[in-house]
Design a protein around this motif. Structure first.
Motif, mmCIF file in Angstrom:
data_model
loop_
_atom_site.group_PDB
_atom_site.id
_atom_site.type_symbol
_atom_site.label_atom_id
_atom_site.label_comp_id
_atom_site.label_asym_id
_atom_site.label_seq_id
_atom_site.Cartn_x
_atom_site.Cartn_y
_atom_site.Cartn_z
ATOM 1 N N LEU A 22 -10.969 6.186 -13.832
ATOM 2 C CA LEU A 22 -10.165 7.407 -13.735
ATOM 3 C C LEU A 22 -9.294 7.372 -12.486
ATOM 4 O O LEU A 22 -8.119 7.786 -12.523
ATOM 5 C CB LEU A 22 -11.070 8.635 -13.718
ATOM 6 C CG LEU A 22 -10.372 9.994 -13.650
ATOM 7 C CD1 LEU A 22 -9.345 10.141 -14.768
ATOM 8 C CD2 LEU A 22 -11.389 11.129 -13.707
ATOM 9 N N ALA A 23 -9.835 6.862 -11.390
ATOM 10 C CA ALA A 23 -9.043 6.752 -10.163
ATOM 11 C C ALA A 23 -7.876 5.795 -10.348
ATOM 12 O O ALA A 23 -6.751 6.078 -9.914
ATOM 13 C CB ALA A 23 -9.933 6.285 -9.013
ATOM 14 N N ALA A 24 -8.116 4.654 -10.989
ATOM 15 C CA ALA A 24 -7.062 3.655 -11.179
ATOM 16 C C ALA A 24 -5.927 4.199 -12.034
ATOM 17 O O ALA A 24 -4.736 4.036 -11.709
ATOM 18 C CB ALA A 24 -7.644 2.393 -11.808
ATOM 19 N N VAL A 25 -6.271 4.869 -13.138
ATOM 20 C CA VAL A 25 -5.235 5.426 -14.010
ATOM 21 C C VAL A 25 -4.498 6.557 -13.294
ATOM 22 O O VAL A 25 -3.283 6.726 -13.446
ATOM 23 C CB VAL A 25 -5.846 5.895 -15.344
ATOM 24 C CG1 VAL A 25 -4.779 6.535 -16.231
ATOM 25 C CG2 VAL A 25 -6.491 4.727 -16.078
ATOM 26 N N SER A 26 -5.224 7.316 -12.485
ATOM 27 C CA SER A 26 -4.587 8.383 -11.703
ATOM 28 C C SER A 26 -3.545 7.819 -10.748
ATOM 29 O O SER A 26 -2.423 8.343 -10.625
ATOM 30 C CB SER A 26 -5.647 9.156 -10.906
ATOM 31 O OG SER A 26 -6.594 9.761 -11.745
ATOM 32 N N LEU A 27 -3.903 6.744 -10.057
ATOM 33 C CA LEU A 27 -2.971 6.122 -9.115
ATOM 34 C C LEU A 27 -1.759 5.550 -9.842
ATOM 35 O O LEU A 27 -0.621 5.649 -9.355
ATOM 36 C CB LEU A 27 -3.686 5.030 -8.318
ATOM 37 C CG LEU A 27 -4.743 5.537 -7.324
ATOM 38 C CD1 LEU A 27 -5.589 4.378 -6.815
ATOM 39 C CD2 LEU A 27 -4.084 6.255 -6.149
ATOM 40 N N MET A 28 -1.988 4.942 -10.998
ATOM 41 C CA MET A 28 -0.868 4.428 -11.784
ATOM 42 C C MET A 28 0.092 5.549 -12.147
ATOM 43 O O MET A 28 1.318 5.406 -12.035
ATOM 44 C CB MET A 28 -1.381 3.747 -13.062
ATOM 45 C CG MET A 28 -2.171 2.468 -12.830
ATOM 46 S SD MET A 28 -2.903 1.837 -14.366
ATOM 47 C CE MET A 28 -1.432 1.349 -15.270
ATOM 48 N N ALA A 29 -0.471 6.693 -12.574
ATOM 49 C CA ALA A 29 0.372 7.826 -12.961
ATOM 50 C C ALA A 29 1.135 8.367 -11.757
ATOM 51 O O ALA A 29 2.336 8.676 -11.849
ATOM 52 C CB ALA A 29 -0.485 8.922 -13.592
ATOM 53 N N SER A 30 0.470 8.479 -10.621
ATOM 54 C CA SER A 30 1.123 9.013 -9.419
ATOM 55 C C SER A 30 2.257 8.105 -8.963
ATOM 56 O O SER A 30 3.259 8.583 -8.405
ATOM 57 C CB SER A 30 0.096 9.175 -8.299
ATOM 58 O OG SER A 30 -0.927 10.088 -8.653
ATOM 59 N N VAL A 164 -7.232 6.393 -0.940
ATOM 60 C CA VAL A 164 -7.385 4.941 -0.959
ATOM 61 C C VAL A 164 -6.143 4.318 -0.324
ATOM 62 O O VAL A 164 -5.106 4.969 -0.181
ATOM 63 C CB VAL A 164 -7.566 4.404 -2.391
ATOM 64 C CG1 VAL A 164 -8.810 5.001 -3.042
ATOM 65 C CG2 VAL A 164 -6.342 4.701 -3.249
ATOM 66 N N ARG A 165 -6.270 3.063 0.056
ATOM 67 C CA ARG A 165 -5.146 2.369 0.678
ATOM 68 C C ARG A 165 -4.497 1.439 -0.332
ATOM 69 O O ARG A 165 -5.172 0.620 -0.959
ATOM 70 C CB ARG A 165 -5.627 1.589 1.912
ATOM 71 C CG ARG A 165 -4.477 1.157 2.826
ATOM 72 C CD ARG A 165 -5.007 0.677 4.173
ATOM 73 N NE ARG A 165 -5.655 1.742 4.916
ATOM 74 C CZ ARG A 165 -5.010 2.644 5.641
ATOM 75 N NH1 ARG A 165 -3.683 2.633 5.682
ATOM 76 N NH2 ARG A 165 -5.686 3.572 6.301
ATOM 77 N N SER A 166 -3.212 1.571 -0.515
ATOM 78 C CA SER A 166 -2.473 0.758 -1.480
ATOM 79 C C SER A 166 -2.308 -0.666 -0.957
ATOM 80 O O SER A 166 -2.562 -0.934 0.223
ATOM 81 C CB SER A 166 -1.103 1.380 -1.738
ATOM 82 O OG SER A 166 -0.284 1.246 -0.582
ATOM 83 N N PRO A 167 -1.880 -1.605 -1.818
ATOM 84 C CA PRO A 167 -1.689 -2.977 -1.365
ATOM 85 C C PRO A 167 -0.721 -3.119 -0.189
ATOM 86 O O PRO A 167 -0.847 -4.049 0.618
ATOM 87 C CB PRO A 167 -1.131 -3.678 -2.615
ATOM 88 C CG PRO A 167 -1.705 -2.897 -3.755
ATOM 89 C CD PRO A 167 -1.711 -1.479 -3.280
ATOM 90 N N ASP A 168 0.230 -2.193 -0.054
ATOM 91 C CA ASP A 168 1.172 -2.281 1.066
ATOM 92 C C ASP A 168 0.697 -1.491 2.292
ATOM 93 O O ASP A 168 1.437 -1.343 3.272
ATOM 94 C CB ASP A 168 2.572 -1.815 0.647
ATOM 95 C CG ASP A 168 2.585 -0.355 0.197
ATOM 96 O OD1 ASP A 168 1.529 0.315 0.296
ATOM 97 O OD2 ASP A 168 3.643 0.101 -0.256
ATOM 98 N N GLY A 169 -0.532 -0.968 2.216
ATOM 99 C CA GLY A 169 -1.112 -0.313 3.385
ATOM 100 C C GLY A 169 -0.958 1.191 3.429
ATOM 101 O O GLY A 169 -1.491 1.831 4.340
ATOM 102 N N ALA A 170 -0.251 1.773 2.476
ATOM 103 C CA ALA A 170 -0.055 3.218 2.472
ATOM 104 C C ALA A 170 -1.310 3.931 1.963
ATOM 105 O O ALA A 170 -2.041 3.405 1.124
ATOM 106 C CB ALA A 170 1.139 3.585 1.591
ATOM 107 N N VAL A 171 -1.564 5.129 2.459
ATOM 108 C CA VAL A 171 -2.697 5.931 2.011
ATOM 109 C C VAL A 171 -2.262 6.772 0.820
ATOM 110 O O VAL A 171 -1.248 7.475 0.872
ATOM 111 C CB VAL A 171 -3.220 6.831 3.146
ATOM 112 C CG1 VAL A 171 -4.318 7.756 2.623
ATOM 113 C CG2 VAL A 171 -3.739 5.983 4.294
#
Length: 265
Positions: A22-30, A164-171
């Motif tokens: 659910l977190a992964a799909v949420s991040l994809m949508a955001s 969570v921290r994205s691959p480029d370091g952003a929160v």
């Protein structure tokens, strides 16, 4: 990656993986990425506060440090992954059995009687179940400890405080309400003593951006935790509905406004 590469994907998650899925799909949508056509969540602790089980109670009664000091060990030197910190499979298995010792004792006694009677079909069904039930792998310590804190102690997903921290370091904040193009099916077992009643259905309250006609919930009468994804109830009651749900959303698009969410508290 698969969704971006091929599109038209459907995702299923069972038990603990429902939360990171659910977190992964949420991040994809955001992020504005194309999300899977559907996600099916089965017997998972989306909101571990609801109908707490022995698993939930242990996590709240013990401190984070207790788990780190008492269930985390290093892989011995004569095994692959030597020195790695893990939650050992044998400890997980012991915990599973300890939750229902009478049931397991009765099951093994019935197995013995079936062998004596020559009931080969029942004996083989027992062997197949326990071959899978007993096959428990070590779990990475960091993943396990983060799960304890995020899911069972801080309730970060349902409290809307999970960063969570994205691959480029952003929160990035995990926001299930941003999901709109993915259909949702939640499934629970009536007698589940690992993920209690309402814990998985809580995803329905979080995913307010999904149209009401693309969200379904199924409670499987008489099913425990394993019964919703294994055995006769899975084959006869759950699988047909999962299959039909995926087919119905293979090319479906939202057609109505999402309903207002109930309180997740």
């Amino acid at each position: 990656y698969l969704q971006g590469q091929y599109g038209n994907c459907h995702v299923m998650s069972v038990c603990q993986p429902t939360v990171p899925v659910l977190a992964a799909v949420s991040l994809m949508a955001s992020r504005g990425e194309t999300t899977p056509l559907s996600m099916t969540m089965m017997g998972g602790p989306i909101d571990a506060r609801r109908s707490p089980t022995a698993v939930n109670n242990l996590a709240t009664q013990r401190s984070f440090e207790w788990f780190e000091n008492n269930v985390i060990y290093r892989v011995p030197s004569n095994f692959p992954g030597a020195g790695r910190r893990v939650y050992p499979g044998f400890l997980q298995h012991t915990g599973f059995v300890a939750m229902n010792p009478d049931r397991h004792a009765s099951s093994h006694y019935d197995y013995f009687k079936n062998l004596i009677k020559g009931d080969d079909a029942s004996a083989e069904a027992h062997r197949k179940f326990y071959d899978e039930y007993n096959a428990v792998l070590d779990m990475d310590a960091d993943y396990y400890l983060e799960t304890i804190k995020t899911v069972f102690q801080d309730y970060s997903l349902v409290n809307g405080t999970w960063d969570v921290r994205s691959p480029d370091g952003a929160v990035e904040r995990v926001r299930p309400q941003d999901i709109s193009q993915t259909a949702l099916l939640t499934i629970e077992g009536e007698l589940d003593d690992i993920s209690g009643s309402g814990q998985t259905e809580a995803a329905q309250d979080l995913c307010t951006g999904i149209a009401a006609d693309r969200r379904n919930h199924l409670e499987v009468k008489g099913a425990g935790h394993y019964g919703i994804f294994s055995g006769r109830r899975w084959r006869e009651l759950v699988y047909p509905q999962v299959r039909d749900f995926i087919r119905a959303n293979q090319s479906a698009q939202p057609t109505s406004r999402p309903r207002r969410a109930r309180s997740a508290a």
